[in-house]
Design a protein around this motif. Sequence first.
Motif, PDB file in Angstrom:
ATOM      1  N   LYS B  80       0.886  -1.121   0.185  1.00  0.00           N
ATOM      2  CA  LYS B  80      -0.067   0.086  -0.064  1.00  0.00           C
ATOM      3  C   LYS B  80       0.813   1.113  -0.158  1.00  0.00           C
ATOM      4  N   ASP B  81       0.539   2.187  -0.808  1.00  0.00           N
ATOM      5  CA  ASP B  81       1.252   3.391  -0.857  1.00  0.00           C
ATOM      6  C   ASP B  81       1.413   4.345   0.421  1.00  0.00           C
ATOM      7  N   ASN B  82       0.981   3.912   1.441  1.00  0.00           N
ATOM      8  CA  ASN B  82       1.399   4.611   2.560  1.00  0.00           C
ATOM      9  C   ASN B  82       2.521   4.080   3.408  1.00  0.00           C
ATOM     10  N   ILE B  83       3.111   3.172   2.939  1.00  0.00           N
ATOM     11  CA  ILE B  83       4.126   2.265   3.401  1.00  0.00           C
ATOM     12  C   ILE B  83       5.358   2.741   2.897  1.00  0.00           C
ATOM     13  N   CYS B  84       6.420   3.276   3.719  1.00  0.00           N
ATOM     14  CA  CYS B  84       7.644   3.921   3.236  1.00  0.00           C
ATOM     15  C   CYS B  84       8.611   3.068   2.740  1.00  0.00           C
ATOM     16  N   TYR B 104      13.925   6.685   4.305  1.00  0.00           N
ATOM     17  CA  TYR B 104      14.234   5.016   5.013  1.00  0.00           C
ATOM     18  C   TYR B 104      12.850   4.179   4.470  1.00  0.00           C
ATOM     19  N   ASN B 105      13.125   2.814   4.822  1.00  0.00           N
ATOM     20  CA  ASN B 105      12.256   1.895   4.598  1.00  0.00           C
ATOM     21  C   ASN B 105      11.357   1.384   5.945  1.00  0.00           C
ATOM     22  N   ALA B 106      10.162   1.327   5.660  1.00  0.00           N
ATOM     23  CA  ALA B 106       9.256   1.054   7.075  1.00  0.00           C
ATOM     24  C   ALA B 106       9.763  -0.319   7.267  1.00  0.00           C
ATOM     25  N   THR B 107       9.786  -0.731   8.581  1.00  0.00           N
ATOM     26  CA  THR B 107      10.065  -1.860   9.360  1.00  0.00           C
ATOM     27  C   THR B 107       9.614  -3.121   8.389  1.00  0.00           C
ATOM     28  N   VAL B 108       8.292  -3.072   8.130  1.00  0.00           N
ATOM     29  CA  VAL B 108       7.861  -4.262   7.452  1.00  0.00           C
ATOM     30  C   VAL B 108       8.467  -4.379   6.095  1.00  0.00           C
ATOM     31  N   VAL B 109       8.643  -3.534   5.453  1.00  0.00           N
ATOM     32  CA  VAL B 109       9.452  -3.559   4.218  1.00  0.00           C
ATOM     33  C   VAL B 109      11.079  -4.197   4.485  1.00  0.00           C
ATOM     34  N   ASP B 110      11.561  -3.810   5.339  1.00  0.00           N
ATOM     35  CA  ASP B 110      12.867  -4.462   5.726  1.00  0.00           C
ATOM     36  C   ASP B 110      12.724  -5.838   6.147  1.00  0.00           C
ATOM     37  N   ARG B 111      11.693  -6.125   6.739  1.00  0.00           N
ATOM     38  CA  ARG B 111      11.476  -7.834   7.058  1.00  0.00           C
ATOM     39  C   ARG B 111      10.999  -8.291   5.652  1.00  0.00           C
ATOM     40  N   LEU B 112      10.010  -7.811   5.163  1.00  0.00           N
ATOM     41  CA  LEU B 112       9.700  -8.574   3.826  1.00  0.00           C
ATOM     42  C   LEU B 112      10.879  -9.198   2.890  1.00  0.00           C
ATOM     43  N   VAL B 113      11.754  -7.942   2.656  1.00  0.00           N
ATOM     44  CA  VAL B 113      13.056  -8.214   1.828  1.00  0.00           C
ATOM     45  C   VAL B 113      14.013  -9.318   2.443  1.00  0.00           C
ATOM     46  N   GLY B 173      -1.555  -4.128   3.506  1.00  0.00           N
ATOM     47  CA  GLY B 173      -2.690  -2.936   3.592  1.00  0.00           C
ATOM     48  C   GLY B 173      -2.366  -2.406   4.854  1.00  0.00           C
ATOM     49  N   SER B 174      -3.126  -1.261   5.036  1.00  0.00           N
ATOM     50  CA  SER B 174      -3.102  -0.777   6.695  1.00  0.00           C
ATOM     51  C   SER B 174      -4.805  -0.540   7.024  1.00  0.00           C
ATOM     52  N   ARG B 201       4.574  -0.067  13.208  1.00  0.00           N
ATOM     53  CA  ARG B 201       4.049   1.144  12.402  1.00  0.00           C
ATOM     54  C   ARG B 201       5.129   2.017  11.928  1.00  0.00           C
ATOM     55  N   TYR B 202       6.463   1.419  12.478  1.00  0.00           N
ATOM     56  CA  TYR B 202       7.388   2.506  11.893  1.00  0.00           C
ATOM     57  C   TYR B 202       7.545   2.673  10.483  1.00  0.00           C
ATOM     58  N   GLY B 203       7.217   3.504   9.568  1.00  0.00           N
ATOM     59  CA  GLY B 203       7.444   3.888   8.221  1.00  0.00           C
ATOM     60  C   GLY B 203       6.206   3.832   7.571  1.00  0.00           C
ATOM     61  N   LEU B 204       4.935   3.617   8.532  1.00  0.00           N
ATOM     62  CA  LEU B 204       3.601   3.579   8.145  1.00  0.00           C
ATOM     63  C   LEU B 204       3.352   5.303   8.142  1.00  0.00           C
ATOM     64  N   VAL B 205       2.742   5.822   6.985  1.00  0.00           N
ATOM     65  CA  VAL B 205       2.405   7.168   7.311  1.00  0.00           C
ATOM     66  C   VAL B 205       1.306   7.109   8.197  1.00  0.00           C
ATOM     67  N   ALA B 206       1.380   8.041   9.210  1.00  0.00           N
ATOM     68  CA  ALA B 206       0.133   7.948  10.016  1.00  0.00           C
ATOM     69  C   ALA B 206      -0.921   8.858   9.942  1.00  0.00           C
ATOM     70  N   PHE B 207      -2.150   8.025   9.889  1.00  0.00           N
ATOM     71  CA  PHE B 207      -3.421   8.809   9.641  1.00  0.00           C
ATOM     72  C   PHE B 207      -4.072   8.692  11.272  1.00  0.00           C
ATOM     73  N   ALA B 208      -4.418   7.658  11.913  1.00  0.00           N
ATOM     74  CA  ALA B 208      -5.096   7.882  13.418  1.00  0.00           C
ATOM     75  C   ALA B 208      -4.174   6.910  14.066  1.00  0.00           C
TER      76      ALA B 208
END
Lengths: 105, 491
Positions: B80-84, B104-113, B173-174, B201-208
Amino acid sequence: MTEYTARQRISRSEVAHVADLARLSLTDQELDAFTNQLAAVLDHAADLEALDLTDVEPMIHPLPVHNVLRPDVVGETSDRNEVLSCAPSIENEQFRVPPVLGESP
Amino acid sequence: MSPSKEITARGLAAEVRSGVRSARSVLEEHLSVIDASEKEIHAFNLVLIEDARAAADVVDAQVAAGDDPGPLAGVPVALKDNICTRGVPTTCSSRILEGWRPPYNATVVDRLVAAGAVVVGKTNLDEFGMGSSTENSAFGVTRNPLDLRKVPGGSSGGSAAAVAAGFTPLALGSDTGGSIRQPAALCGVVGVKPTYGVVSRYGLVAFASSLDQIGPISRTVADSALMLEVIGGHDRRDSTSIPVPAPDLTSVLDRGVEGLRIGIIEELSGDGLEGIAVDVKARLGEAAAALEAAGATVAATSVPSTVYGLSAYYVVAPAEASSNLARYDGVRFGLRIDAPNAGDMNIATRTAGFGDEVKRRIMLGTYALSAGYYDAYYGKSQKVRTLIMNDFARAYEEFDILLSPTAPTTAFPIGEKTSDPMAMYLNDVCTISSNLAGHPSMSVPFGLGNDGMPIGIQVLAPATDEVTMFRVAAVLESTAPAGHPAIGGVA
């Protein structure tokens, strides 16, 4: 959608004030539309008014977690130039903005 | 069932790890599906063809060298394009982030890679996650792959559409009020909102911030389990991350539901729920019967204060959003519309950069937090969250798992609800309470509606009990009526 003409939960001037606080500029047409739409949402939220919540604590966090302190050791940090390069305008390694006080024409 | 529905992340990773197939060939096959249908579906804001090829080649080199690339070896994933993503545009489908490449990468991106996954692109969303149809995007609507006249749901509509169309077997998704589960339901795929704090949520652009949570979207329950194992677990860079390892989920999927006590939430499924469709209720009844036949006990139950969930949510989420989105001021990143002074530059930038729904929520939130209204709206809504948590706690004394529909209807036509925000918000009525309470819940496809479009059943669990939630989801999946024939390979 519901049309609001008479008394509403939020007035046109209140919406204008809120837009100002939120640093948004609205056209007259937008102001009318947003006033109706925000009133409809606040109308729905009015069901909360009937609840007696005097002895209920607000929920601050979904789980009982606590603050954790890490050791005061310098870790990896972002690269200064990389961060600055995201900005629309920089000067002398600082973010550059138009005049803030008293210098506008 | 089209052959491509058989393509699972688990199967692909096993083939790539054992050298039966190359990650590159897996990628090229998926890129050709994207090439054939992306133009009409518009699941992606950006497809990273060359980056993905390079990543796949790295995985193949690891296999050739005798190394194990990890549990998602060579599996194409969409984000999802709100994940850095470092150096790759991250737009939140908003003009205001124009030109921004996160450093920077979101933590989830580093973990997936690190697990061998291959990122193929960034998916469309309702701007900043605000919406239930992926129509509020600065880059155009995403269409439901199963019926191009219908919405895919939202806000993670691009991710759900990508998985349903066979573009990738997995997507992230988020979910702030249902933004993973509702589009998963409307596109006929699996979508999981984990317990608040299970995924960083590190690197997820915050909404709420008190509601946001990243989670998997996939075609099978097992694939979501696999993905959640990879992305979950403590992260020191997210202060709200729970300090426990990711739950072990793939090993529990065959345990069945014998002896589990399952409650159907009356307030989210009964006649009192505004706008719930007859076919949705029928599938829920069949899902309950299937679980009973599999050895669970099923009974109706009440979680009374969930009826206030929608009202509380549409105060709390906009309030937090108005605060989080104050950072978009044209100074440090993204769009700037120039003006003679800084204040006017802020206003011009925000006015040009945000879409209508985002403006609506910022104003609603600013109002709810403003002097004289704080107690009436935000303070009261935070107390309602306590009521909802308490009611869930009572229900979970009697039941292990709760059930409801994921959404009150199947996918609706594009354009139908765009002029009436309140009608759009009602789509989230079944999903919101899990976010307010911080509990996990997931949507599992369970047959079709009268219009031939998918229906999702929502499985709710108490905080941190993803294990039981996935056990129930696995049984629902194996007993579900036939789904949409086009899932995983566009007809």
